[in-house]
Each structure stands twice: as C-alpha cells, then as structure tokens.
Design an enzyme around this catalytic site. Sequence first.
Site, PDB file in Angstrom:
ATOM      1  N   HIS A   1       0.841  -1.212   0.000  1.00  0.00           N
ATOM      2  CA  HIS A   1       0.000   0.000   0.000  1.00  0.00           C
ATOM      3  C   HIS A   1       0.868   1.250   0.000  1.00  0.00           C
ATOM      4  CE1 HIS A   1      -3.187   2.853   1.262  1.00  0.00           C
ATOM      5  NE2 HIS A   1      -4.037   1.905   0.911  1.00  0.00           N
TER       6      HIS A   1
ATOM      7  N   GLU B   1      -7.751   3.397  13.139  1.00  0.00           N
ATOM      8  CA  GLU B   1      -7.412   2.413  14.176  1.00  0.00           C
ATOM      9  C   GLU B   1      -6.454   3.022  15.202  1.00  0.00           C
ATOM     10  OE1 GLU B   1      -6.916  -1.002  16.459  1.00  0.00           O
ATOM     11  OE2 GLU B   1      -8.456  -0.513  14.987  1.00  0.00           O
TER      12      GLU B   1
ATOM     13  N   ILE C   1       1.750   4.806   1.309  1.00  0.00           N
ATOM     14  CA  ILE C   1       0.823   5.693   2.016  1.00  0.00           C
ATOM     15  C   ILE C   1       0.192   4.895   3.148  1.00  0.00           C
ATOM     16  CG2 ILE C   1      -1.318   7.017   1.849  1.00  0.00           C
ATOM     17  CD1 ILE C   1      -0.663   7.584  -1.065  1.00  0.00           C
TER      18      ILE C   1
ATOM     19  N   GLY D   1      -5.899   4.681   5.286  1.00  0.00           N
ATOM     20  CA  GLY D   1      -6.795   5.508   6.090  1.00  0.00           C
ATOM     21  C   GLY D   1      -7.418   4.743   7.241  1.00  0.00           C
ATOM     22  N   VAL D   2      -7.737   3.463   7.018  1.00  0.00           N
ATOM     23  CA  VAL D   2      -8.351   2.670   8.088  1.00  0.00           C
ATOM     24  C   VAL D   2      -7.379   2.466   9.246  1.00  0.00           C
ATOM     25  CG1 VAL D   2     -10.002   1.502   6.598  1.00  0.00           C
ATOM     26  CG2 VAL D   2      -7.715   0.537   6.872  1.00  0.00           C
TER      27      VAL D   2
END
Length: 207
Positions: A110, A124, A116, A119-120
Amino acid sequence: RSSMAIIWWILASLLAESAALVPPRGGVRYRATPPQRTAVEEAETSAPSAASISGLTSEVKTVFDVEAIQKILPHRYPFALVDKVIEYEAGKRAVGVKCVTFNEPQFTGHFPDRPIMPGVMQIEALAQLAGIVCLQMEGAEPGAVFFFAGVDGVKWKRPVVPGDTLVMEAEINTWKAKFGIAKASGRAYVDGQLAVEVKEMTFALAK
C-alpha cells in the site's frame, strides 16, 4: 601661500583621522571592515543543526511510553499504533504520537511505488488512543479487548507517508460503564496540518 595651505590641509586631515579613532563613551568604534566569512561559516550560522531541531520538542513530556501502553492496550506488533502518549486527562482525553516508518509491513502493498498509510489504520490508531483512556476508566480494565461498533463523519485531509509523525488527539464523549460502551471523537495532524478527523467512534468492551 599655496604650500602652507597644503600643509594645513594635510594636518587637518590627520587630526580628523585621529579624532575618528578615539573610542566614544560607552563603546568602542572600529573603522576596519570585518573579515569576510567563508561559505562553511555562513552555512553553520544560517542552517539549523540537529540539536536545535531536536530541541523544538524538548518541552513535550512523555506521559505513557511504549512499555506503559502495552500494559493498557492488548494490541501488539504489527498492530500497535500508538508509540507514546504526551498528554492525558483521566476519563477525558489524550494526545498521542505515531511515528510512521517504511519498515511497517503495510507499505509493501500500500502501495509498492508510493507508500501511504492506509486511512483505516489512521482510524485504528485514533481508536487505540481512545482505548488508552477508556481502559483506565471505572468499569473497564487495562488489557481488555474492545471492538469497533461504529464510525461516523470521517474526513481525510492529506496523505500520511513514511517519515511523518502523526500527532493524534482523542476525546471521550460518553462512557456507559454498565454496558461497556464508549463514544469518542478524534483528529490527527502531520507538521501542524490536519490529516484526518473523526466525528464519532463507538466502541464496545468484549464480554
């Protein structure tokens, strides 16, 4: 007469030079031009040093280091996403830090050519920071497992990449000890710029 005039002019010039070299009251007068500094000396003066840059955070104190966090949260590598807590108000809020490095496994996919932080995982990390507050509140217990029950109002403002320091803030809005339900909000910054914000996160303690 012309010769005498020249002599008087020379004497007047010498007297003026002598007067210019006499130190004034309260200080010293220098007529000499200061020596030119080298390029290296100029760079050493103008460029910030590692010590001066590191000193920018000298007043930021650690409340919980990584060892203390491991006694509160059940998360472990590769999913321990809070490196330290630098502000803490029991039962209310916390400010924590996540140092993002290229060695983290998610960056292998990723993305391979443009790493990067997902986003999740940013959400978290905020949830874990909120968990540090929740698991020390009445009705909870350090080390307990808690689950996501909902996330609302998420906005991402900029990418988070290796080398960034994610400074996060989580605030507990409601806590129902009887049911083990908490609602929190959070936001995170990189270099003073908002990276992500969450209007509401809902957690439930595992029974």
